[in-house]
Design an enzyme around this catalytic site. Structure first.
Site, short mmCIF file in Angstrom:
data_model
loop_
_atom_site.label_atom_id
_atom_site.label_comp_id
_atom_site.label_asym_id
_atom_site.label_seq_id
_atom_site.Cartn_x
_atom_site.Cartn_y
_atom_site.Cartn_z
N GLU B 47 -4.49 9.88 -6.05
CA GLU B 47 -5.55 10.48 -6.84
C GLU B 47 -5.58 9.96 -8.27
OE1 GLU B 47 -5.56 14.88 -4.75
OE2 GLU B 47 -4.08 14.46 -6.30
N ASP B 218 -2.72 21.80 -2.00
CA ASP B 218 -3.45 21.13 -3.07
C ASP B 218 -4.25 19.93 -2.63
OD1 ASP B 218 -1.44 19.42 -2.52
OD2 ASP B 218 -0.64 19.31 -4.54
#
Lengths: 334, 334
Positions: B47, B218
């Site tokens: 990410e 998450d």
């Protein structure tokens, strides 16, 4: 980075980059693609450009601040990373300002090799800032361009480009106007930096059969060509979703037809189809080009020293102890 | 980074981070926000997390690969950068694996300070991997938690956390089951790593008045709580657009009500409203937390050596000559 590139020399690196880029564009469907993520401010833009295939992930951090040169800073600086998709661990972190200039030029030349007339020998280079010499050499290598006609509103920048290009086997002409540079040129490259809707080329300047390589217009509100030129040209882009936002084609209706470069390179779409056609490579810079450049760099550099930016606790679940508990400690990252 | 954090000590850094985070969350509307850009693969996710205010831009590169510990590697490694919005130039590049653990714990504690019952003294800590000790210390500092009940399916990880937390003024209990850890605890923190729809907590385990701090779920497909627990709880998130994709609330309908943390901190939305209410901080990690952590680090570290990752040609328009033309050269970056 500078020492590495100097050791290799600009032309061998550009040649290698053109080959890498071609190979990666040909396997375009293997990549996980996304438009870059831009953060705009009054003075410029900061962007993140990620991409991945099944093995490698790369991203580049890059800015674009046209006012920087007045502060003695560069308009564009960049750095980037290659990571291992299987573990998420970084493999290579490096400066990319130089690589960005090299890969941009290599991509331009790769596109032009399918879009310009095969007998092209002269190129006008409008805007002779940080990108200019890289463009000139890449076009020499990939297309056999032998004459470069330079023009910049800043005479010092023009003299700088001329001096740097001496001794590279190119005939160099400093023009007194854009018109003088463009008239009769086979290829016109625009590489200007203003963050505005500029009109570097007006319709009357463009001649049938020319190939236009527009690399300076690369974010919302930043364009170089009059929209009538775009309307007349057959337009090739890197990645359509990003180019609609950032390219010259941001001036055009959403249904203005464009072709992605990889389709031309694969032969799924035609390159130039007629001698008098005006072709336009509306280049904004795409993450795949950085991916190719980083992979190419990794091959040139060989496996360097281990990256000491990632903690490597003896017990991977013991991040806390590796720092704060006596006697636990780090291994040096492999 | 390890030496710097060791010099400061974990508790002073956490205290400082909690203050920085509060200050930045309170000025939430000043930030340019975006959900992080994720690249998913079979083994994990990579990410990029950018954010900016009018002065500073930051981003973090971070992965999540639950299988890494089997290879002796960490589940999460990270590095990040602060840059100057006015010029786009990098100011600080650093390791962020440690900072990520610290800022995650500080954010959890900051949220709990408004959501847990004020007299909370015991916390169950389910999952005692790399994040665990940071969470325990942050809750001690911010809420006066004095008892930590540890549970992990890996006994070695549990023993590791216990050993690291000795001497920090906490009563430490290793539980034999999740139920034993959770029963009677004021706060329950879940910090497990599997990239699956796990059910670490089932509805029967949760007691009225508990505060749940769920930090392990998450990314898409990775959750820790049974959806009935989420349905019963009042849920606070960091940044709703990202949490809808990545948080426990990905299990819920799109209209399931959530409140963003900054609104609670500013007093625009209530914290805990009743003794028996179950509150849930559905934490996924947001770019603002990294921004605060990087700014905090910069203040602690002082101005270090100049970053030598950015070329600084004597003439900013002469990138080519600075590398390839004899006698032009670089200045060392300031």
């Amino acid at each position: 980075m500078a020492a590495l590139l100097r050791r290799e020399g600009p032309e061998p690196i550009l040649r290698r980059l053109i080959d890498e880029l071609r190979a990666d564009f040909l396997r375009w469907p293997e990549f996980d693609l996304a438009p870059r993520l831009a953060s705009h401010s009054a003075g410029g833009v900061i962007e993140l450009m990620p991409i991945a295939d099944a093995q490698l992930y790369s991203f580049k951090f890059v800015n674009g601040h046209p006012g920087n040169t007045r502060l003695g800073k560069q308009t564009v600086v960049a750095f980037g990373m290659l990571a291992d998709v299987a573990t998420g661990y970084p493999l290579l972190i490096c400066e990319m300002s130089l690589l960005t200039a090299l890969r941009t030029a290599a991509t331009s030349a790769l596109a032009a090799s399918r879009l310009a007339r095969p007998e092209s020998r002269s190129m006008a280079l409008i805007g002779t800032g940080a990108q200019a010499e890289f463009q000139a050499l890449a076009f020499k290598l990939a297309l056999g361009i032998s004459e470069i006609r330079l023009f910049d509103v800043d005479p010092a920048a023009m003299a700088k480009a001329r001096a740097n290009l001496e001794g590279h086997g190119l005939r160099l002409v400093c023009a007194h106007s854009i018109g003088e540079a463009v008239t009769g040129a086979d290829i016109v490259t625009t590489a200007t930096a203003d963050k505005t809707r500029a009109t570097i080329l007006t319709p009357g300047l463009v001649e049938p059969g020319q190939h236009l390589n527009a690399i300076g217009g690369d974010c919302p509100g930043k364009t170089e060509l009059h929209s009538d030129i775009v309307a007349r040209a057959r337009t090739i882009v890197e990645y359509e979703p990003q180019s609609r936002i950032e390219g010259e084609i941001q001036q055009m209706p959403a249904d203005y037809p464009v072709t992605e470069l990889w389709r031309v390179l694969r032969g799924d779409a035609p390159g130039r189809v007629g001698r008098d056609e005006i072709t336009l490579f509306d280049s904004v810079g795409f993450a795949l080009e950085d991916f190719s450049a980083l992979r190419c760099l990794r091959a040139i550099a060989g496996s360097g020293p281990g990256l000491d930016i990632i903690p490597d606790p003896n017990d991977p679940k013991d991040l806390f102890g590796s720092v704060f508990s006596p006697g636990v400690g780090f291994e040096k990252a492999a």
